[in-house]
Design a protein around this motif. Structure first.
Motif, PDB file in Angstrom:
ATOM      1  N   MET A   1     -30.499   1.409  29.309  1.00  0.00           N
ATOM      2  CA  MET A   1     -30.188   1.621  28.032  1.00  0.00           C
ATOM      3  C   MET A   1     -30.506   3.092  27.734  1.00  0.00           C
ATOM      4  O   MET A   1     -29.577   3.617  26.938  1.00  0.00           O
ATOM      5  N   HIS A   4     -27.333   5.510  28.359  1.00  0.00           N
ATOM      6  CA  HIS A   4     -26.194   5.343  27.680  1.00  0.00           C
ATOM      7  C   HIS A   4     -26.654   6.149  26.215  1.00  0.00           C
ATOM      8  O   HIS A   4     -25.569   6.358  25.515  1.00  0.00           O
ATOM      9  N   GLN A   7     -25.096   9.379  25.694  1.00  0.00           N
ATOM     10  CA  GLN A   7     -23.553   9.070  25.808  1.00  0.00           C
ATOM     11  C   GLN A   7     -22.716   8.356  24.622  1.00  0.00           C
ATOM     12  O   GLN A   7     -21.772   8.580  23.944  1.00  0.00           O
ATOM     13  N   ASP A   8     -23.549   7.204  23.867  1.00  0.00           N
ATOM     14  CA  ASP A   8     -23.127   6.620  22.957  1.00  0.00           C
ATOM     15  C   ASP A   8     -22.802   7.537  21.662  1.00  0.00           C
ATOM     16  O   ASP A   8     -21.839   7.293  21.111  1.00  0.00           O
ATOM     17  N   ARG A  25     -15.317   1.544  24.481  1.00  0.00           N
ATOM     18  CA  ARG A  25     -16.483   1.439  25.257  1.00  0.00           C
ATOM     19  C   ARG A  25     -17.761   1.153  24.679  1.00  0.00           C
ATOM     20  O   ARG A  25     -18.561   0.550  25.093  1.00  0.00           O
ATOM     21  N   LEU A  26     -18.027   1.802  23.217  1.00  0.00           N
ATOM     22  CA  LEU A  26     -19.056   1.427  22.451  1.00  0.00           C
ATOM     23  C   LEU A  26     -19.137  -0.072  22.229  1.00  0.00           C
ATOM     24  O   LEU A  26     -20.192  -0.700  22.222  1.00  0.00           O
ATOM     25  N   GLY A  28     -17.496  -2.667  23.745  1.00  0.00           N
ATOM     26  CA  GLY A  28     -18.480  -3.162  24.953  1.00  0.00           C
ATOM     27  C   GLY A  28     -19.752  -3.237  25.342  1.00  0.00           C
ATOM     28  O   GLY A  28     -20.296  -4.014  25.879  1.00  0.00           O
ATOM     29  N   ARG A  29     -20.309  -2.122  25.231  1.00  0.00           N
ATOM     30  CA  ARG A  29     -21.680  -2.071  25.404  1.00  0.00           C
ATOM     31  C   ARG A  29     -22.812  -2.460  24.310  1.00  0.00           C
ATOM     32  O   ARG A  29     -23.668  -3.061  24.970  1.00  0.00           O
ATOM     33  N   HIS A  30     -22.117  -2.655  23.130  1.00  0.00           N
ATOM     34  CA  HIS A  30     -23.198  -3.226  22.175  1.00  0.00           C
ATOM     35  C   HIS A  30     -22.778  -4.202  21.369  1.00  0.00           C
ATOM     36  O   HIS A  30     -23.584  -4.738  20.654  1.00  0.00           O
ATOM     37  N   ARG A  73     -28.039   3.497  18.631  1.00  0.00           N
ATOM     38  CA  ARG A  73     -28.652   2.089  18.588  1.00  0.00           C
ATOM     39  C   ARG A  73     -29.234   1.851  17.187  1.00  0.00           C
ATOM     40  O   ARG A  73     -29.203   0.958  16.693  1.00  0.00           O
TER      41      ARG A  73
END
Length: 185
Positions: A1, A4, A7-8, A25-26, A28-30, A73
């Protein structure tokens, strides 16, 4: 976590410049944890899907104005938290007949019935809580956020988050009666 985190923020700023691959991509990650929060708060798939979709739309809309003053986040938790609380003001919660994500190491029929009864009781008790207490408990016990992170997501102080959780736990204890072991913290 934590790999990222920077990068996020960069991805969201890139999305603000029109890079939809960065935004994808964001998403997909979250989307998995966003879904968990929304589902655990709302109690049904339809409302959870609407909350998550609206959260990502708001995130995309804000991407051009986004300046990373907080972790991505935390920023996104805040968006989801607001949407959950807004929805609670507009809709009554729906009682579930089952709660997904239950571990299934081939429990007996009696164990399944007891789990289902417990899940229904917990869901009903959560639904009876004021929305801000319910959301604080979801963020703490489902997402394992600390007081500072909950405070940031809800726009309150850490001390207020601590008191909100204490009131929520106490009310759940009263609502659940003799059922024990739900809160160790």
């Amino acid at each position: 976590m934590s790999d990222h985190t920077e990068q996020d923020e960069v991805l969201l700023q890139a999305a603000g410049r029109g890079d939809m691959t960065a935004f994808a991509r964001l998403v997909g990650r979250h989307q998995a944890w966003a879904w968990r929060v929304a589902y655990r708060f709302a109690g049904n798939q339809e409302d959870a899907a609407e909350i998550v979709q609206e959260a990502f739309l708001r995130l995309l809309d804000a991407s051009g104005r986004y300046r990373p003053s907080a972790r991505f986040r935390t920023y996104f938790y805040r968006i989801i938290s607001r949407l959950c609380l807004d929805r609670a003001r507009k809709h009554q919660p729906v009682l579930l007949d089952r709660v997904p994500d239950q571990p299934d190491p081939a429990p007996s029929a009696a164990e399944r019935m007891m789990r289902q009864e417990t899940a229904l009781a917990v869901r009903a008790a959560l639904d009876a809580l004021p929305p801000n207490q319910r959301l604080a408990l979801v963020l703490r016990y489902e997402e394992d956020l600390g007081y500072q992170e909950i405070a940031a997501a809800l726009g309150i102080t850490a001390k207020a988050a601590e008191r909100l959780l204490a009131r929520g736990r106490e009310r759940l204890r009263r609502l659940l009666g003799s059922r024990e072991g739900f809160f160790d913290a």
